[in-house]
Design an enzyme around this catalytic site. Structure first.
Site, PDB file in Angstrom:
ATOM      1  N   LEU A 117      27.290  94.488  65.179  1.00 58.70           N
ATOM      2  CA  LEU A 117      26.182  94.472  66.145  1.00 58.70           C
ATOM      3  C   LEU A 117      25.307  93.209  66.013  1.00 58.70           C
ATOM      4  O   LEU A 117      24.192  93.175  66.539  1.00 58.70           O
ATOM      5  CB  LEU A 117      25.313  95.722  65.997  1.00 58.70           C
ATOM      6  CG  LEU A 117      26.004  97.065  66.258  1.00 58.70           C
ATOM      7  CD1 LEU A 117      24.999  98.206  66.156  1.00 58.70           C
ATOM      8  CD2 LEU A 117      26.681  97.098  67.624  1.00 58.70           C
ATOM      9  N   SER A 120      23.029  89.893  61.436  1.00 58.05           N
ATOM     10  CA  SER A 120      22.629  88.658  60.739  1.00 58.05           C
ATOM     11  C   SER A 120      22.085  87.644  61.744  1.00 58.05           C
ATOM     12  O   SER A 120      21.082  86.973  61.478  1.00 58.05           O
ATOM     13  CB  SER A 120      23.796  88.068  59.942  1.00 58.05           C
ATOM     14  OG  SER A 120      24.874  87.770  60.791  1.00 58.05           O
ATOM     15  N   ASP A 164      26.972  85.275  68.845  1.00 59.31           N
ATOM     16  CA  ASP A 164      25.918  86.185  68.371  1.00 59.31           C
ATOM     17  C   ASP A 164      24.539  85.536  68.433  1.00 59.31           C
ATOM     18  O   ASP A 164      23.567  86.160  68.867  1.00 59.31           O
ATOM     19  CB  ASP A 164      26.192  86.600  66.911  1.00 59.31           C
ATOM     20  CG  ASP A 164      27.353  87.553  66.797  1.00 59.31           C
ATOM     21  OD1 ASP A 164      28.155  87.631  67.744  1.00 59.31           O
ATOM     22  OD2 ASP A 164      27.465  88.220  65.749  1.00 59.31           O
TER      23      ASP A 164
END
Ligand code: MEV
Length: 328
Positions: A117, A120, A164
């Protein structure tokens, strides 16, 4: 003192195939990491981290940048997260031209760690924004995303993708193609996440797909098919066609399973979501364990997942459109 927060993400489509240049669509979700940074009078870095997800715990870390590190952590994943905070602080010092600045950092996260998800990335993005602001510098989103990517690139030994960190900084649905990331139009997406309480080994799973792809032509075709499916998914997003998005998520999960990256618990959660009437469900991220994402406007999928023995935690996490937020 400055506080910033940044969201986690799910892959609506395209993980693994994105490694081979196929398009992918990660989407930011309304689950955040919140980071408060206060400048210290000395050069030290002290970090306090609170995991607010499944089995919440707190750790403290006396940073490595001034003197010998004194790390007293019992959880490997949180220890890894501290490495990300260290590098994010290095980026903030560089951006503000303050190489010796010391900080107290408090991290709170409700994004399960290491479960696909983007936990970091959210911590890194929020830390860079809060730490630079604590030093009186306001970075634009492009620079935050770029510096956050540099952090992941360093900590992950050059293996990171921009997906991300870009998604967490900008919010919304993102189209990733190679090194290029851009926000794309999307309707409200009623995501429900199911978490099996575990985590897959991303490096091993990515290598597994690579060797399958080199050995079997079907696996190379499967990777290409995921890319084709993503193109159709982009059309469905534009058309705001949730039924078609769900159907494509189901196909995407099947193709990922053919590549060997699903697991018994991920499959069980996917089927629990479909049986409850979700428009579609698939694993998200590297797979092997961790999370699935489903689309459901009702509470039925969340409830069904909570009763599924494969699921440790289920929650609604709709599409986040804000990205990094300045809280204070
Ligand atoms: C992992 O979150 C996503 C993968 O596609 C790997 C990557 O893109 O670096 C499996």
């Amino acid at each position: 003192m400055a506080t910033s927060s940044a969201p986690g993400k799910v892959y609506l489509f395209g993980e693994h195939a994105v490694v081979y240049g196929e398009p992918a669509v990660p989407c930011a979700i309304e689950r955040r990491a919140t980071v408060t940074v206060e400048k210290r009078a000395d050069e030290r870095l002290r970090v306090r981290a609170q995991d607010l997800s499944l089995e919440g715990f707190t750790v403290e870390y006396d940073g490595s940048t001034a003197g010998t590190p004194e790390v007293d952590v019992t959880e490997d994943l949180v220890e890894a997260a501290m490495g990300y905070v260290d590098e994010a602080i290095a980026q903030a010092r560089d951006a503000a031209d303050a190489p010796n600045a010391g900080f107290d950092v408090h991290v709170e996260s409700s994004i399960p760690l290491g479960a696909g998800l983007g936990s970091s990335a959210a911590v890194v993005v929020a830390t860079i924004d809060a730490a630079t602001r604590a030093l009186g510098v306001e970075l634009d989103r492009e620079e935050i995303a770029d510096r956050a990517y540099q952090v992941e690139h360093t900590v992950q030994d050059g293996q990171a993708s921009r997906a991300d960190t870009f998604c967490s900084t900008m919010g919304g649905a993102v189209l990733v193609e190679g090194d290029n990331c851009e926000r794309i139009a999307a309707p409200d997406l009623p995501f429900v996440v199911g978490y099996d309480g575990g985590a897959g080994d991303t490096g091993a799973l990515v290598s597994g797909v690579r060797s399958l792809r080199e050995t079997y032509p079907f696996a190379a075709d499967t990777v290409e098919s995921i890319g084709d499916l993503v193109e159709q998914g982009i059309d469905a997003l534009e058309a705001e066609d949730t039924t078609e998005l769900g159907r494509l998520m189901n196909f995407n999960h099947g193709l990922l399973a053919a590549l060997g990256v699903s697991s018994r618990s991920l499959d069980a959660m996917v089927w629990a979501a479909r049986d409850a009437g979700a428009a579609g469900a698939k694993l998200t991220g590297a797979g092997g364990g961790g999370c699935i994402v489903a689309l459901d406007e009702t509470d039925a999928t969340e409830t069904a997942l909570k009763y599924s023995p494969a699921c440790a935690e289920a929650f609604r996490a709709e599409l986040d459109t804000e990205g990094v937020c300045r809280e204070q």
